[in-house]
Design an enzyme around this catalytic site. Sequence first.
Site, PDB file in Angstrom:
ATOM      1  N   ILE A  70      27.122  46.379  58.481  1.00  0.00           N
ATOM      2  CA  ILE A  70      26.965  45.962  56.704  1.00  0.00           C
ATOM      3  C   ILE A  70      25.902  45.196  56.387  1.00  0.00           C
ATOM      4  CG2 ILE A  70      28.596  44.110  57.034  1.00  0.00           C
ATOM      5  CD1 ILE A  70      29.797  44.482  54.358  1.00  0.00           C
ATOM      6  N   SER A  71      25.029  45.333  55.472  1.00  0.00           N
ATOM      7  CA  SER A  71      23.832  44.797  55.388  1.00  0.00           C
ATOM      8  C   SER A  71      24.076  43.343  54.808  1.00  0.00           C
ATOM      9  CB  SER A  71      22.924  45.566  54.103  1.00  0.00           C
ATOM     10  OG  SER A  71      22.796  46.969  54.591  1.00  0.00           O
ATOM     11  N   GLN A  72      23.106  42.553  54.938  1.00  0.00           N
ATOM     12  CA  GLN A  72      22.976  41.214  54.495  1.00  0.00           C
ATOM     13  C   GLN A  72      22.916  41.187  53.028  1.00  0.00           C
ATOM     14  OE1 GLN A  72      19.047  39.720  55.400  1.00  0.00           O
ATOM     15  NE2 GLN A  72      19.371  37.592  54.182  1.00  0.00           N
TER      16      GLN A  72
END
Length: 228
Positions: A70-72
């Site tokens: 899951i992206s930053q």
Amino acid sequence: MTTSTRSVDSLISRIIAETAMTAPSTGRAALSPRVLEAIRSVPRDRFVTPADLELAWADTALSIGYGQTISQPFVVALMTDMLELEPGERVLEIGTGSGYQAAILAELGAEVYTIERIAGLAIAARARLYELGYERVHVRHGDGRLGWPEHAPYAAIVVTAATPAVPPALVDQLAVGGRLVIPLGDAWGAQRLVRIVKPERGRWREEPILGVVFVPLIAGTSGGEVQA
Ligand code: SAH
């Protein structure tokens, strides 16, 4: 104030600080208040694995299984801002992953189409988004490099996995006046986030945004077919 309210507030402060720090490269000193509001509204703790619950509101990418992440949140916020979405616009996301970015897009009032190549992630994301009431997100299991022609053209397209070159189908499916945000570069090598704008049919222009690190965009699919 609950712990979770405090965590959201500190995440928002962190995103505001990172936006200011990266402004010389991105050209944006501040993100749209609508985007920050969407970050506040989407319960990121519902998109991470139970083992990472305590880190759900930290400004960091987290593992979601299958070798994916899951992206930053700062990068999600920046990419979303660069799409300049208006309510009701159609947006295509490549790389559903946890479904977090798709939920942020839905919070902005967009009609969201999102494609994931790993069947297990597509199924889990669809169930999670449905449970949270994001009815305007349509999840499909497939190879996102081919886009989703049935619902084209899209006012905006966001690719959340890195690739050396922009898949031509995506530029084709971008509306005139549309915005496409994509990390370009080699897997795990130097990547740069760029925005592509298409002022007229057959013509497009690339704008550099920021150096980033994303998992690679991979050809084909993995796992069984899931109905759209
Ligand atoms: N947007 C996601 C982050 C995804 S990480 C989130 O908010 O959680 C990138 C995702 O792209 C991974 O789940 C990976 O499986 C997926 N992906 C890689 N290549 C793909 C392709 N060709 N088509 C669709 N999805 C792809």
